[in-house]
Design an enzyme around this catalytic site. Structure first.
Site, PDB file in Angstrom:
ATOM      1  N   CYS A  73       0.849  -1.197   0.000  1.00  0.00           N
ATOM      2  CA  CYS A  73       0.000   0.000   0.000  1.00  0.00           C
ATOM      3  C   CYS A  73       0.884   1.247   0.000  1.00  0.00           C
ATOM      4  CB  CYS A  73      -0.906   0.010   1.224  1.00  0.00           C
ATOM      5  SG  CYS A  73      -1.896   1.518   1.359  1.00  0.00           S
ATOM      6  N   CYS A 117      -1.730   6.368   6.428  1.00  0.00           N
ATOM      7  CA  CYS A 117      -3.117   6.033   6.719  1.00  0.00           C
ATOM      8  C   CYS A 117      -3.226   5.280   8.039  1.00  0.00           C
ATOM      9  CB  CYS A 117      -3.689   5.192   5.575  1.00  0.00           C
ATOM     10  SG  CYS A 117      -5.385   4.660   5.834  1.00  0.00           S
ATOM     11  N   CYS A 119      -4.742   0.692   8.405  1.00  0.00           N
ATOM     12  CA  CYS A 119      -4.019  -0.578   8.541  1.00  0.00           C
ATOM     13  C   CYS A 119      -2.750  -0.375   9.361  1.00  0.00           C
ATOM     14  CB  CYS A 119      -3.653  -1.152   7.169  1.00  0.00           C
ATOM     15  SG  CYS A 119      -5.073  -1.615   6.155  1.00  0.00           S
ATOM     16  N   CYS A 167      -7.816   1.158  -1.860  1.00  0.00           N
ATOM     17  CA  CYS A 167      -7.564   0.500  -0.579  1.00  0.00           C
ATOM     18  C   CYS A 167      -7.577  -1.000  -0.797  1.00  0.00           C
ATOM     19  CB  CYS A 167      -8.625   0.903   0.443  1.00  0.00           C
ATOM     20  SG  CYS A 167      -8.438   0.064   2.028  1.00  0.00           S
ATOM     21  N   GLU A 178     -30.733  -6.581  21.614  1.00  0.00           N
ATOM     22  CA  GLU A 178     -29.909  -5.603  20.924  1.00  0.00           C
ATOM     23  C   GLU A 178     -30.432  -4.200  21.240  1.00  0.00           C
ATOM     24  OE1 GLU A 178     -27.446  -3.399  19.073  1.00  0.00           O
ATOM     25  OE2 GLU A 178     -27.058  -5.557  18.950  1.00  0.00           O
ATOM     26  N   ASP A 196     -21.593 -10.974  22.695  1.00  0.00           N
ATOM     27  CA  ASP A 196     -20.668 -10.407  21.707  1.00  0.00           C
ATOM     28  C   ASP A 196     -20.675  -8.891  21.890  1.00  0.00           C
ATOM     29  OD1 ASP A 196     -19.045  -9.819  19.603  1.00  0.00           O
ATOM     30  OD2 ASP A 196     -20.326 -10.659  18.050  1.00  0.00           O
ATOM     31  N   CYS A 208     -14.034  -8.525  20.725  1.00  0.00           N
ATOM     32  CA  CYS A 208     -13.162  -7.790  19.815  1.00  0.00           C
ATOM     33  C   CYS A 208     -12.052  -7.075  20.573  1.00  0.00           C
ATOM     34  CB  CYS A 208     -13.970  -6.789  18.984  1.00  0.00           C
ATOM     35  SG  CYS A 208     -14.908  -5.601  19.967  1.00  0.00           S
TER      36      CYS A 208
END
Length: 451
Positions: A72, A78, A81, A158, A331, A379, A406
Site C-alpha cells: 500500500c 493512513c 491498517c 484500498c 440488541e 458479543d 473484539c
C-alpha cells in the site's frame, strides 16, 4: 529519562495492543511504529516521559525475516491498517500471543498457547467502509484518517476493500466536485457531506451507499444516482442526517433516496437484511468460521433456551435456532432489532424472539421474568460487559457462556469476573477478522464449575 531527539540503539522485543514495536532502553519502555519483534534498530526519541517514550526508526541494524515491502503506497500515513510492513505469519503470531497474554495476565489463566483462525486472504475482505471527506485548494476528496488525527489521507485504491467500494467513493467525489457540494468542516461545523458509508453483501453482491450529511437534502440527486448505477451491485442510496458535533459517524434519522434502504446477504446458510445501523461482521468468510466455532462450543440441545446478548441483526441467534428449543436475542439499536425480526421471518424461523434494550438491563428483566437460559452468548462492544450484565449472568446461572470479543483485554477482565462467580474457562480461540489491522477477535467458552 531518555532525551528527546537523541538516537539510541535498541532491540525490539514485543508489541503493543495497537501493533507498535516495544523496546527497552535504559529501563524505559519505548514504543516504535513499523517495528518487528527481533529487529535491532536505531530509534530517534520523539516523546520522552519518566517510564516510557515514543520513537521513530532511523535505521534498521538487523532486519527481521518477517519484514516485507509495503504494497500500500500510503501505509505509513493512513491509520486504517497497521501491518503492511510484516508478513502474515508474524501478524497471526502476534495476534494469538496478544490474546494468550491478556487471558494469562488479566484473566488469571495459565495457557501455553491460543490457536488462531488465520484468514485465507488479506485482500478485499472488508464488506464495509466509512470514508471521511475533506477539501484542499478547492478540491474535495475522501480517504481515511491519519493515525491519531482527523487529517484525511487520500488513497486511490484500498487493498483491503472490494473494488466496488472504492468505485462508490470515486463516483460520489466526482459528483461532489462537479456540483460543488460543500464538504463538512468539523472545526467550523459547516458544510454538508461528512462521510461516505458503503456496505457490500459478499454473497449477494448488493451495494448499499449511505451518505452522512450535516443536513437533510442533497442537490442534483439524479446525477448522483446515475453515477452510482454504473457500479455493479448498486442497490440502494440512503441519507443519514447527523447535525451534531462529535466523532459519531451515523445520525439517528435515515432518508431513503433510491432502492429499499437495505441490502441482503447470506451468512451461515441464512438470509439477512442489512440496514446502515445493522451490526454485521466486516469479514464474511472469517465471521462464518467464528460463528461456527461459537455454535460448536455452545453444545446446544433441542431442550435448551439460548440467550444472545448484543445480537445485532440476529446472525448468531438465528444460526443457533435450528439446534435449540428457544432462542432470544437482545440488541440496543432499534433498526437492528427490526432487521433481526425480519431476518427470522424471511428464514422461516419460529422459535426466535428479539428484544430492544440495553443488554444488562434486558438480561436482568428476563431473569426477573423467570427466563433461565441454558446457554448465553455475548458479543459486546470493546468496553466488554457492564456490571448489570455480569450480575444477570450470575443470577441466571446458565450452563455455558460463549463469549465473542473484539478486545482481548476486556475479555480477560470479564473472564476473571465470571470465574469469581462460579465459572471456569474451558477453551480459547483467536480469529483474525481484520488482516493487516491490529484488531483481533477471540472466543472463549466458560462453563459452570460443578460441585
Amino acid at each position: 529519562m531518555l532525551i528527546k531527539n537523541q538516537i539510541y540503539d535498541a532491540l525490539v522485543t514485543d508489541y503493543t495492543a495497537e501493533g507498535q514495536g516495544v523496546a527497552h532502553i535504559e529501563g524505559c519502555a519505548v514504543f516504535i511504529p513499523n517495528a518487528i519483534a527481533g529487529e535491532r534498530v536505531q530509534v530517534r526519541i520523539e516523546k520522552a516521559q519518566k517510564t516510557w517514550a515514543t520513537g521513530k526508526i532511523t535505521a534498521l541494524l538487523e532486519k527481521s525475516p518477517h519484514r516485507v515491502n509495503r504494497e500500500c503506497p500510503v501505509a505509513k500515513l493512513c491509520g486504517g491498517c497497521d501491518f503492511w510492513h510484516m508478513d502474515y505469519e508474524e501478524e497471526c503470531r502476534l495476534k494469538a500471543e496478544r490474546v494468550k497474554t491478556c487471558l494469562n495476565r488479566i484473566g488469571g489463566e495459565n495457557l501455553e498457547e491460543v490457536p488462531i483462525l488465520s484468514a485465507p486472504t488479506c485482500y478485499g475482505y472488508r464488506n464495509k467502509a466509512q470514508y471521511p471527506v475533506a477539501a484542499k485548494k478547492g478540491r474535495a476528496y475522501a480517504g481515511f484518517f491519519r493515525a491519531g488525527t482527523h487529517d484525511v489521507v487520500e488513497n486511490s485504491r484500498c487493498l483491503i476493500l472490494p473494488r466496488e467500494t472504492d468505485a462508490v467513493k470515486d463516483a460520489v467525489m466526482d459528483y461532489v466536485n462537479q456540483y460543488r457540494v460543500p464538504v463538512y468542516d468539523e472545526t467550523a461545523h459547516k458544510g454538508l457531506l461528512r462521510h461516505i458509508y458503503v456496505r457490500r453483501g459478499v454473497v449477494s453482491g448488493q451495494v448499499l451507499v449511505c451518505l452522512v450529511l450535516n443536513g437533510e437534502k442533497l442537490p442534483q440527486v439524479e446525477a448522483l444516482i446515475a453515477r452510482l448505477q454504473k457500479i455493479p451491485g448498486f442497490t440502494t442510496l440512503v441519507l443519514s442526517v447527523n447535525t451534531k458535533k462529535g466523532n459519531a459517524v451515523l445520525g439517528d434519522k435515515f432518508i431513503t433516496l433510491y432502492g429499499p434502504g437495505y441490502i441482503e446477504d447470506t451468512l451461515c446458510g441464512l438470509q439477512f437484511r442489512l440496514s446502515p445501523r445493522s451490526f454485521y461482521q466486516v469479514n464474511h468468510h472469517q465471521a462464518q468460521r467464528l460463528y461456527e466455532a461459537a455454535i460448536a462450543q455452545a453444545g446446544i440441545t433441542r431442550q435448551d433456551t439460548v440467550l444472545d446478548l448484543y445480537c445485532g441483526v440476529g446472525t448468531i441467534t438465528l444460526a443457533m435456532a435450528s439446534a435449540a428449543g428457544r432462542v432470544i436475542g437482545v440488541e440496543v439499536i432499534p433498526q437492528a432489532v427490526e432487521d433481526a425480526r425480519d431476518n427470522a421471518r424471511r428464514n422461516h424461523i419460529e422459535n426466535a424472539e428479539f428484544f430492544c434494550g440495553d443488554a444488562g438491563q434486558a438480561a436482568l428483566q428476563l431473569e426477573k421474568d423467570g427466563v433461565r437460559p441454558d446457554v448465553v452468548v455475548v458479543d459486546p462492544p470493546r468496553k466488554g460487559l457492564n456490571a448489570d450484565t455480569i450480575e444477570a449472568l450470575h443470577r441466571m446461572s446458565p450452563r455455558r457462556i460463549v463469549y465473542v470479543s473484539c478486545d482481548p483485554a476486556t475479555l480477560a477482565r470479564d473472564v476473571a469476573l465470571l470465574k469469581e462467580r462460579g465459572y471456569e474457562l474451558k477453551n480459547a480461540l483467536a480469529a483474525d477478522l481484520f488482516p493487516k489491522c491490529a484488531h483481533v477477535e477471540s472466543i472463549v467458552l466458560m462453563s459452570q464449575v460443578k460441585d
